[in-house]
Design a protein around this motif. Structure first.
Motif, mmCIF file in Angstrom:
data_model
loop_
_atom_site.group_PDB
_atom_site.id
_atom_site.type_symbol
_atom_site.label_atom_id
_atom_site.label_comp_id
_atom_site.label_asym_id
_atom_site.label_seq_id
_atom_site.Cartn_x
_atom_site.Cartn_y
_atom_site.Cartn_z
ATOM 1 N N ILE A 1 0.720 -1.166 0.049
ATOM 2 C CA ILE A 1 0.089 0.053 -0.034
ATOM 3 C C ILE A 1 1.141 1.155 0.014
ATOM 4 O O ILE A 1 1.810 1.416 0.849
ATOM 5 C CB ILE A 1 -0.825 -0.040 1.151
ATOM 6 C CG1 ILE A 1 -1.653 -1.428 1.205
ATOM 7 C CG2 ILE A 1 -1.822 1.109 1.153
ATOM 8 C CD1 ILE A 1 -2.942 -1.420 2.429
ATOM 9 N N GLY A 2 0.649 2.091 -0.874
ATOM 10 C CA GLY A 2 1.530 3.450 -1.096
ATOM 11 C C GLY A 2 0.620 4.583 -1.349
ATOM 12 O O GLY A 2 -0.799 4.565 -1.258
ATOM 13 N N LYS B 1 -0.572 6.187 -7.354
ATOM 14 C CA LYS B 1 -0.926 5.119 -8.202
ATOM 15 C C LYS B 1 -1.130 3.693 -7.530
ATOM 16 O O LYS B 1 -1.775 2.880 -8.146
ATOM 17 C CB LYS B 1 0.296 5.090 -9.260
ATOM 18 C CG LYS B 1 1.423 4.550 -8.694
ATOM 19 C CD LYS B 1 2.554 4.879 -9.973
ATOM 20 C CE LYS B 1 3.851 4.390 -9.307
ATOM 21 N NZ LYS B 1 4.481 4.930 -8.037
ATOM 22 N N THR B 2 -0.674 3.655 -6.399
ATOM 23 C CA THR B 2 -0.921 2.223 -5.762
ATOM 24 C C THR B 2 -2.415 2.199 -5.066
ATOM 25 O O THR B 2 -2.804 1.069 -4.369
ATOM 26 C CB THR B 2 0.056 1.741 -4.783
ATOM 27 O OG1 THR B 2 -0.103 2.694 -3.691
ATOM 28 C CG2 THR B 2 1.495 1.868 -5.646
ATOM 29 N N HIS B 3 -3.164 3.352 -4.757
ATOM 30 C CA HIS B 3 -4.466 3.113 -4.409
ATOM 31 C C HIS B 3 -5.639 4.077 -5.212
ATOM 32 O O HIS B 3 -4.861 4.855 -5.897
ATOM 33 C CB HIS B 3 -4.548 3.572 -2.798
ATOM 34 C CG HIS B 3 -4.491 5.049 -2.760
ATOM 35 N ND1 HIS B 3 -5.479 6.073 -3.029
ATOM 36 C CD2 HIS B 3 -3.576 5.954 -2.165
ATOM 37 C CE1 HIS B 3 -5.242 7.131 -2.499
ATOM 38 N NE2 HIS B 3 -4.030 7.014 -2.213
ATOM 39 N N HIS B 4 -6.455 3.750 -5.139
ATOM 40 C CA HIS B 4 -7.446 4.257 -6.116
ATOM 41 C C HIS B 4 -8.561 5.305 -5.419
ATOM 42 O O HIS B 4 -9.545 5.685 -6.219
ATOM 43 C CB HIS B 4 -8.317 3.235 -6.842
ATOM 44 C CG HIS B 4 -7.588 2.113 -7.501
ATOM 45 N ND1 HIS B 4 -6.840 0.984 -6.935
ATOM 46 C CD2 HIS B 4 -7.102 2.032 -8.746
ATOM 47 C CE1 HIS B 4 -6.218 0.527 -7.678
ATOM 48 N NE2 HIS B 4 -6.133 1.183 -8.878
ATOM 49 N N MET B 5 -8.394 5.455 -4.257
ATOM 50 C CA MET B 5 -9.015 6.629 -3.557
ATOM 51 C C MET B 5 -8.869 7.800 -3.765
ATOM 52 O O MET B 5 -7.671 8.065 -4.177
ATOM 53 C CB MET B 5 -9.208 6.399 -2.033
ATOM 54 C CG MET B 5 -9.298 4.875 -1.458
ATOM 55 S SD MET B 5 -9.208 4.557 0.277
ATOM 56 C CE MET B 5 -7.309 4.312 0.110
ATOM 57 N N ASN B 6 -9.683 8.885 -3.767
ATOM 58 C CA ASN B 6 -9.485 10.263 -4.282
ATOM 59 C C ASN B 6 -8.963 10.924 -3.300
ATOM 60 O O ASN B 6 -9.384 12.164 -2.509
ATOM 61 C CB ASN B 6 -10.718 11.143 -4.711
ATOM 62 C CG ASN B 6 -10.447 12.096 -5.253
ATOM 63 O OD1 ASN B 6 -9.386 12.672 -5.799
ATOM 64 N ND2 ASN B 6 -11.318 13.255 -5.323
ATOM 65 N N ASP C 1 -4.860 12.568 -1.622
ATOM 66 C CA ASP C 1 -3.445 13.066 -2.162
ATOM 67 C C ASP C 1 -2.482 12.362 -1.306
ATOM 68 O O ASP C 1 -1.256 12.619 -1.130
ATOM 69 C CB ASP C 1 -3.282 14.519 -1.963
ATOM 70 C CG ASP C 1 -3.488 15.280 -0.773
ATOM 71 O OD1 ASP C 1 -3.545 14.218 0.395
ATOM 72 O OD2 ASP C 1 -3.297 16.395 -0.702
ATOM 73 N N HIS C 2 -3.074 11.268 -0.113
ATOM 74 C CA HIS C 2 -1.944 10.787 0.772
ATOM 75 C C HIS C 2 -2.584 9.454 0.978
ATOM 76 O O HIS C 2 -3.744 9.251 0.571
ATOM 77 C CB HIS C 2 -1.483 11.474 1.956
ATOM 78 C CG HIS C 2 -2.988 11.645 2.781
ATOM 79 N ND1 HIS C 2 -3.807 12.667 2.708
ATOM 80 C CD2 HIS C 2 -3.287 11.006 3.970
ATOM 81 C CE1 HIS C 2 -4.831 12.484 3.275
ATOM 82 N NE2 HIS C 2 -4.558 11.677 4.229
ATOM 83 N N SER C 3 -2.106 8.561 1.825
ATOM 84 C CA SER C 3 -2.484 7.568 2.413
ATOM 85 C C SER C 3 -2.335 7.180 3.552
ATOM 86 O O SER C 3 -1.255 7.436 4.073
ATOM 87 C CB SER C 3 -2.189 5.972 1.531
ATOM 88 O OG SER C 3 -2.561 4.880 2.219
ATOM 89 N N ALA C 4 -3.413 7.112 4.519
ATOM 90 C CA ALA C 4 -3.459 6.649 5.847
ATOM 91 C C ALA C 4 -2.657 5.261 6.236
ATOM 92 O O ALA C 4 -2.087 5.061 7.311
ATOM 93 C CB ALA C 4 -4.483 6.823 6.687
ATOM 94 N N TRP C 5 -2.303 4.641 5.118
ATOM 95 C CA TRP C 5 -1.734 3.170 5.020
ATOM 96 C C TRP C 5 -0.435 2.950 4.557
ATOM 97 O O TRP C 5 -0.160 2.131 4.103
ATOM 98 C CB TRP C 5 -2.890 2.119 4.603
ATOM 99 C CG TRP C 5 -3.959 2.425 5.564
ATOM 100 C CD1 TRP C 5 -5.390 2.914 5.385
ATOM 101 C CD2 TRP C 5 -4.207 1.679 6.782
ATOM 102 N NE1 TRP C 5 -5.998 2.679 6.382
ATOM 103 C CE2 TRP C 5 -5.728 2.093 7.109
ATOM 104 C CE3 TRP C 5 -3.577 1.053 7.633
ATOM 105 C CZ2 TRP C 5 -6.073 1.780 8.452
ATOM 106 C CZ3 TRP C 5 -3.818 0.596 8.907
ATOM 107 C CH2 TRP C 5 -5.210 0.853 9.382
ATOM 108 N N GLU C 6 0.199 4.077 4.095
ATOM 109 C CA GLU C 6 1.262 4.226 3.115
ATOM 110 C C GLU C 6 2.396 3.181 3.914
ATOM 111 O O GLU C 6 2.612 3.509 4.993
ATOM 112 C CB GLU C 6 1.723 5.494 3.065
ATOM 113 C CG GLU C 6 2.922 5.336 1.897
ATOM 114 C CD GLU C 6 3.619 6.987 1.725
ATOM 115 O OE1 GLU C 6 3.106 7.872 2.351
ATOM 116 O OE2 GLU C 6 4.770 6.849 0.960
ATOM 117 N N GLY C 7 2.896 2.386 3.166
ATOM 118 C CA GLY C 7 4.016 1.676 3.615
ATOM 119 C C GLY C 7 3.495 0.290 4.233
ATOM 120 O O GLY C 7 4.369 -0.630 4.801
#
Ligand code: URP
Ligand code: ZN
Ligand code: ZN
Length: 478
Positions: free
Chosen positions: A419-420, A423-428, A430-436
């Motif tokens: 999860i990054g 491009k590795t997630h499809h939610m709209n 600009d970041h991911s709470a689950w990065e890494g």
């Protein structure tokens, strides 16, 4: 109609696992066959339109995320996933139904709030969707309107003991709404935090110059969640309303639920992946080169992330094992850092509350199988079967059996998901709470009512594939 055979896989249900092939005709599952696709001794594989090879993989009912907020106007902005982007992301992650929250605000008609939600969702969803109703203004009109909701397929409503001036209900309003819940069988869903007391603490912290996101978690102390959970339980007991407490994060709140359940009261609780994996210290207290201490804003949500030192996360996993908590939803309420979370720069009280996870719930919970926190069957139960039973969808959804909608996920336990951001997630977002986060499994194929909408990393669905789900009453009513 297209016939599809999912062959060679291990079909996992809430109660067990079996080697079986799944035959789909059009939108429905029509048979579970012996391995080798044998039906009464005959191999049926030659006659089908399409075969999906699930050898070495799990075949599970599509995930049901019973707590999402697409396009929710909140915190001075609007949740960044539309029904289109959010449901497409959900599909990528093996979720084939969501239940979102239609909103009625103080002074508005319930019917208008519900109509507005139908307007937002209709024709836009990648997967099937239902609604709960938020009642943000309990008064004579809304109480009367609530009684008509089950006929519309809305069989649960949410009240807030938090957010004074926004969605907040006082105890008198809660009592009256719970009486409607008792009379109609609608499930009362409760955001259980003592909002007025939290607002005082938050104001005092801000006045003392403690304005970083970390203090969001300090103001929303676990005592505020325990107290409100207890109060909700007692009001439900008094009225006879069935109660479902949403986004439980404090171990003391779980103790309240367990206590009430041990006494035979009809109360339930959900938690969310963020309360299993993330913490006050590591996330709300995070700092980065880009954002400094404001980095923690990415994880500002309510109820808040809890202290790992106090071991709330361990208690949540345990409660999922012991059935003191019955479900895992996401409370998907995404906001971008840019222009959205940024509203709270210099004052944590102005950070829009919410985290985006709709795409990752099935994977994150599968990781709990890998690490031995839950069994494979419990994974299916927490993410699909119980949500279906709790919210009046069971039989159609939440199970692989003849007659059910062919909402099916082929999950590869030997695959891998990183999860990054972007491009590795499809939610709209600009970041991911689950990065890494690294998951030892992968959503390979997703069918929604018989249509393959995700094949590997390819999206084959279309906006408007998803239909509105008129729900029945909860199976958990007594
Ligand atoms: O932080 C959250 N949970 N945002 C969404 C609204 C709610 O209370 O569920
Ligand atoms: Zn809430
Ligand atoms: Zn929510």
């Amino acid at each position: 109609m297209t016939t599809t055979l999912i062959s060679g896989g291990t079909v996992v249900s809430a109660t067990g696992r079996t080697e079986a092939d799944v035959l789909v005709d059009g939108e429905r599952i029509v048979a579970l066959l012996e391995p080798g696709s044998r039906l009464l001794g005959t191999d049926v594989s030659a006659g089908v339109d399409r075969v999906i090879d699930a050898t070495g993989k799990y075949v599970i009912p599509g995930g049901i995320d019973a707590h999402t907020h697409m396009q929710l106007p909140f915190g001075g902005t609007e949740a960044s996933d539309t029904f289109e982007t959010g449901t497409r992301a959900a599909a990528h992650g093996g979720t084939t139904s969501i239940i979102d929250f239609a909103v009625q605000r103080y002074g508005e008609r319930v019917q208008d709030g519900l109509a507005a939600w139908h307007e937002k969702a209709a024709g836009n969803c990648a997967i099937d969707y239902g609604f709960h109703q938020i009642i943000g203004g309990v008064d004579a009109d809304s109480l009367a309107a609530m009684r008509a909701l089950p006929d519309e397929g809305i069989t649960s409503f949410k009240l807030f003991m938090a957010y004074p001036g926004v969605f907040y209900s006082d105890d008198a309003q809660i009592l009256k709404a719970m009486q409607v819940s008792r009379d109609t069988g609608m499930l009362t869903m409760m955001h259980a935090e003592n909002g007025p007391a939290i607002d005082v603490l938050a104001e005092q912290l801000a006045e003392a110059g403690k304005t970083d996101p970390y203090y969001h978690g300090i103001a929303r102390a676990w005592e505020m969640e325990e107290e409100a959970t207890h109060r909700a339980i007692m009001l439900a007991k008094l009225t006879g309303a069935p109660l479902y407490v949403v986004h439980v994060s404090a171990k003391q709140a779980v103790e309240q639920l367990a206590w009430a359940r041990d006494k035979g009261q009809n109360v339930y609780g959900e938690t969310c992946p963020q309360y299993l994996y993330l913490s006050l210290e590591e996330q709300l207290g995070a700092s980065s080169d880009e954002w400094g201490a404001f980095e923690g804003a990415k994880w500002v949500c309510s109820t808040p992330l809890r202290s790992r030192e106090e071991r709330h996360q361990d208690a949540m996993w345990q409660a999922l094992r012991t059935n003191d908590l019955q479900m895992v939803s996401t409370d998907h309420c995404p906001f971008c850092m840019k222009d959205q979370k940024e509203l709270g720069l210099g004052d944590f009280r102005k950070i829009p509350n919410g985290i985006g996870s709709v795409e990752h719930r099935m994977d994150l919970m599968y990781q709990g199988v890998v690490t031995g926190e839950i069994t494979l069957e419990r994974w299916v139960e927490l993410t699909s079967t119980t949500p279906a039973r709790m919210f009046g969808l069971y039989g159609r959804k939440g199970v692989i059996q003849p007659g059910a909608d062919a909402d099916v996920v082929v999950y590869d336990p030997n695959g891998h998901t990183s999860i990054g951001v972007g491009k590795t997630h499809h939610m709209n977002m600009d970041h991911s709470a689950w990065e890494g986060y690294e998951i030892d499994g992968h959503v390979d194929t997703v069918l929604s009512r018989g249509k393959v909408i995700v094949d590997g990393d390819q999206y084959l669905g279309a906006k408007g594939d998803g239909r509105f789900l008129k729900r029945g009453l909860s199976q958990y009513l007594i």
